[in-house]
Write an enzyme that holds these catalytic residues in place. Sequence first.
Site, mmCIF file in Angstrom:
data_model
loop_
_atom_site.group_PDB
_atom_site.id
_atom_site.type_symbol
_atom_site.label_atom_id
_atom_site.label_comp_id
_atom_site.label_asym_id
_atom_site.label_seq_id
_atom_site.Cartn_x
_atom_site.Cartn_y
_atom_site.Cartn_z
ATOM 1 N N HIS A 66 0.846 -1.157 -0.097
ATOM 2 C CA HIS A 66 -0.041 0.090 -0.149
ATOM 3 C C HIS A 66 0.838 1.322 0.000
ATOM 4 O O HIS A 66 0.635 2.234 -0.702
ATOM 5 C CB HIS A 66 -0.937 0.056 1.115
ATOM 6 N N GLU A 110 -14.583 1.377 -6.711
ATOM 7 C CA GLU A 110 -14.469 0.023 -6.441
ATOM 8 C C GLU A 110 -15.658 -0.609 -7.156
ATOM 9 O O GLU A 110 -16.674 -0.145 -6.855
ATOM 10 C CB GLU A 110 -14.025 -0.261 -4.952
ATOM 11 N N ASP A 141 -17.697 0.816 -12.035
ATOM 12 C CA ASP A 141 -16.740 0.333 -12.891
ATOM 13 C C ASP A 141 -15.643 1.318 -13.151
ATOM 14 O O ASP A 141 -15.994 2.502 -13.872
ATOM 15 C CB ASP A 141 -17.479 -0.225 -13.993
ATOM 16 N N ASP A 160 -5.151 0.152 -8.199
ATOM 17 C CA ASP A 160 -4.935 -0.802 -7.206
ATOM 18 C C ASP A 160 -5.945 -2.066 -7.666
ATOM 19 O O ASP A 160 -7.018 -2.255 -7.201
ATOM 20 C CB ASP A 160 -5.233 -0.448 -5.654
ATOM 21 N N SER A 161 -5.556 -2.945 -8.681
ATOM 22 C CA SER A 161 -6.420 -3.774 -9.236
ATOM 23 C C SER A 161 -5.842 -5.392 -8.814
ATOM 24 O O SER A 161 -4.913 -5.495 -8.132
ATOM 25 C CB SER A 161 -6.209 -3.797 -10.725
ATOM 26 N N PRO A 167 -12.446 -8.935 -14.950
ATOM 27 C CA PRO A 167 -12.875 -7.671 -15.076
ATOM 28 C C PRO A 167 -11.707 -6.657 -14.904
ATOM 29 O O PRO A 167 -11.967 -5.328 -15.490
ATOM 30 C CB PRO A 167 -13.916 -7.400 -13.894
HETATM 31 N N1 AG3 Z 1 -4.131 -6.109 -5.314
HETATM 32 C C1 AG3 Z 1 -3.864 -7.256 -5.894
HETATM 33 C C2 AG3 Z 1 -2.421 -7.651 -6.213
HETATM 34 C C3 AG3 Z 1 -2.535 -8.908 -6.995
HETATM 35 C C4 AG3 Z 1 -2.094 -10.221 -6.046
HETATM 36 N N2 AG3 Z 1 -2.108 -11.412 -7.058
HETATM 37 C C5 AG3 Z 1 -2.400 -12.756 -6.529
HETATM 38 N N3 AG3 Z 1 -2.389 -12.731 -5.216
HETATM 39 N N4 AG3 Z 1 -2.508 -13.469 -7.303
HETATM 40 C C6 AG3 Z 1 -4.409 -5.975 -3.876
HETATM 41 C C7 AG3 Z 1 -5.247 -5.061 -3.329
HETATM 42 C C8 AG3 Z 1 -4.565 -4.579 -1.964
HETATM 43 N N5 AG3 Z 1 -5.421 -3.137 -1.758
#
Ligand code: AG3
Length: 278
Positions: A66, A110, A141, A160-161, A167
């Site tokens: 983060h 989100e 979306d 932060d996907s 999607p």
């Molecule tokens: N964002 C996801 C990162 C991808 C993790 N991938 C996996 N474990 N295969 C995390 C959201 C945190 N705010």
Amino acid sequence: MTLDKSWYTEEWAGQGSAISLKIKNKVHDERSAYQRIEIYETETFGTLMTLDGLVMVTDRDNFIYHEMMSHPALFTHPDPKRVLVIGGGDCGTLNEVLKHPGVELAEQVELDERVTRVAEQFFPELCASNNDPRARLRFADGIQWVADAKPGSYDVIIVDSTDPVGPAAGLFSETFYQNCLRALAPRGVVVGQSESPLFHPDLIRSMHRALRAAGFREVATLNFPQCTYPSGWWSATMAARDTALSKFRQADKRFPTRYYNQEIHAAALARPEFMRQL
Ligand code: AG3
């Protein structure tokens, strides 16, 4: 929902490897309109959230991700006031963004409201700033949101996907980046999580190409450890309309962090040889 003394495992497709965390209990399990959301209490990593069986957040190591998703971009922009977070439903990125006193608006878009509601219950510290008057939580979306945004609406966009499948795939496309460029004000910076340098170099390469093709002048990848994500090593890729990504506001951090500092910022931008060749 009690699974005594067992292990949670995320297998990394095609990589012949996995991560396991020893769990004490499963404390939540639901299928939202978009995905399966599970929460576990682990033995040594605190609370764990998975989406469709993939690790998103643990108490123990989410600070690295983060902080690296937010502070490098925010300290690269000379004066970020309006920040958009796409995804990030657990609110950990939003919480870091709101540490910047100059930020006037931090809008999070989100897709799945349930992720945020579950995070409010199980990760209260990540959601600690959700009631900050500068925070706006939208459930929509993100791809459409950016396409509809007025030109020049944001100084920084943080993507932060989840992994680039389903999607989230559209959040890695040239069209999406063109819309980001349009939605950014002059000097704007976009940053997106860009998977593992070791496991997903092709993704990082295609992100660089797509960002440049969309018209961003500079593109750079930040590397950092993230021991619960595939390979234990992770990245975020930043792009700027017209600011130099190698320059950032030094000694300007007036709030506590646990990973990010100026040295880490500079070090995260250093490119290992194999990444230089990408
Ligand atoms: N964002 C996801 C990162 C991808 C993790 N991938 C996996 N474990 N295969 C995390 C959201 C945190 N705010």
